[in-house]
Design a protein around this motif. Structure first.
Motif, mmCIF file in Angstrom:
data_model
loop_
_atom_site.group_PDB
_atom_site.id
_atom_site.type_symbol
_atom_site.label_atom_id
_atom_site.label_comp_id
_atom_site.label_asym_id
_atom_site.label_seq_id
_atom_site.Cartn_x
_atom_site.Cartn_y
_atom_site.Cartn_z
ATOM 1 N N LEU A 16 0.898 -1.102 0.006
ATOM 2 C CA LEU A 16 0.108 -0.123 0.011
ATOM 3 C C LEU A 16 0.958 1.103 -0.012
ATOM 4 N N ILE A 309 -4.860 5.299 8.939
ATOM 5 C CA ILE A 309 -3.476 5.506 8.860
ATOM 6 C C ILE A 309 -3.267 6.978 8.213
ATOM 7 N N SER A 311 -1.054 8.531 5.558
ATOM 8 C CA SER A 311 -0.580 7.877 4.262
ATOM 9 C C SER A 311 1.002 7.890 3.969
ATOM 10 N N ARG A 314 2.621 4.338 5.482
ATOM 11 C CA ARG A 314 2.136 3.054 5.143
ATOM 12 C C ARG A 314 3.171 1.928 5.515
ATOM 13 N N GLY A 344 0.696 1.058 13.516
ATOM 14 C CA GLY A 344 0.957 2.150 12.813
ATOM 15 C C GLY A 344 1.872 3.127 13.387
#
Length: 391
Positions: A16, A309, A311, A314, A344
């Motif tokens: 991702l 999340i 960006s 990721r 994360g």
């Protein structure tokens, strides 16, 4: 003892990844971003710990009144009289935020509510509290009880204004959820938060929200400030079909709050997103099985998984299956065998149960004896100690 087995799903999450960007940071002591539609947190900084909310308390004060108006137990036209106590604690002479009420003045519930939301009037809060519950203390107890029923477990209110009082606290995460519930359950009154100003007794005062009218789509909610807590804000905005709720607290000046609020709200839409890496029934890892007719079993998630999340980070997401103990046969299809933990770099970590995809029967006595004998000659990890982490 905890067993941990790292998932091959890491490659799925890494896929991702996007081009690198600066990770979001804020000088606020507490901060939180919530995706309104899903209720999924997107960013957290000290967001679960109780903090002093100052006048952000008034979102809860207003919520209680919203509820009563919606249920018909209170009329918007009902009038309450301004007491000496309300004037002393919340009037012009108090030096705090005020609607500018006068002792003995009779004011409608709707005007008082507008004074609370737009002007952050301490006097209006106390008049409402006394008119509804007899005393501000009694009203604050009702506020806390309702907040707890709503699932806001860190909420503890000692007054209706947010003025400094020992034990008066709530977390940034719970404040964000309170804002979400206010929008969700009381849309007919939520529009008060977007009023640019309100005039009372010939004096017009502006809405204190520093990003209202500055960022398109901002329509609430409430500022807060005390010397012991710093400057804070709960704000909400829409962009297209998305809505984000932002909470900040602990800033050292009005200008710092305004700048941080603007930057954080813009980042909420530009730098954060909700992704759905797994669907219900999808295999997320393979777990070794002790004493089974097969050596492994596939672990699947029971529900669709969606996570918030940043960006740019990721690549820094991690996923692992945590086992409370070694998985031993027999195993039934659908039996819980562990927990999927997705973490994360934004400070958030979510846990999801994983279950066996299929049934695994136990091997017979001869097979068990052979497996135990073979273990004597195993040159790998000792059978007496669990594998704490395996690629």
């Amino acid at each position: 003892m905890i067993w941990i087995r790292r998932l091959s799903v890491l490659s799925c999450l890494a896929a991702l990844a996007v081009s690198p960007a600066f990770a979001f940071e804020t000088p606020a002591k507490q901060a939180f971003i919530l995706d309104y539609e899903t209720g999924i947190p997107l960013y957290a900084k000290n967001a679960e710990e109780p903090m002093i909310p100052a006048s952000m308390t008034k979102i809860m004060t207003s919520y209680v009144v919203f509820d009563m108006l919606q249920k018909g137990t209170l009329s918007p036209e009902a009038k309450f009289t301004v007491s000496q106590n309300a004037w002393e604690k919340g009037g012009w002479a108090s030096g705090g935020s005020t609607m500018g009420l006068s002792i003995g003045e009779s004011v409608s519930v709707m005007d008082l509510l507008t004074g609370v939301i737009v002007l952050s009037g301490n006097d209006a809060c106390i008049v409402l509290a006394e008119g509804i519950s007899g005393t501000e203390e009694a009203f604050a107890k009702e506020m806390t009880a309702i907040a707890q029923e709503m699932g806001l477990k860190t909420a503890s209110f000692k007054n209706a204004t947010g003025l400094d009082e020992e034990g008066h606290e709530i977390s940034a995460a719970d404040l964000a959820m309170l804002a979400k519930l206010s929008i969700e359950t009381h849309p007919e009154y939520y529009g008060l938060y977007a009023l640019p100003s309100f005039e009372w007794n010939g004096i017009s005062q502006p809405n204190r929200n520093p990003i209202l009218g500055k960022i398109s789509g901002v329509d609430g909610l409430k500022t807060g400030h005390l010397s012991v807590s710093g400057y804070g804000l709960v704000a909400s905005a829409t962009e297209g079909d998305e809505r984000r709720i932002v909470v900040i607290n602990g800033l050292d000046s009005i200008s710092a709050r305004a700048a941080s609020a603007e930057r954080m709200m813009r980042a909420a839409f530009r730098q954060f997103e909700v992704v759905a890496p797994f669907e219900a029934g999808e295999t997320v890892g393979t777990i070794p099985v002790w004493l089974g007719k097969q050596d492994t079993v596939e672990a699947v998630v029971t529900d669709d998984i969606a996570i918030g999340i940043e960006s740019s980070e990721r690549r820094d997401m991690s996923a692992k299956i945590v086992l409370a103990t070694a998985v031993t046969a027999p195993i039934e299809e659908g039996q819980k065998i562990g927990t999927l933990v997705i973490s994360g770099a934004n400070g958030l970590s979510e846990e999801y149960p994983v279950v066996a995809k299929e049934k695994v029967s136990k091997i017979g006595l001869l097979g068990r004896a052979f497996e135990g004998f073979a273990g004597l000659f195993d040159t790998g990890v000792a059978t007496s100690e669990p594998v704490t982490e395996a690629e």
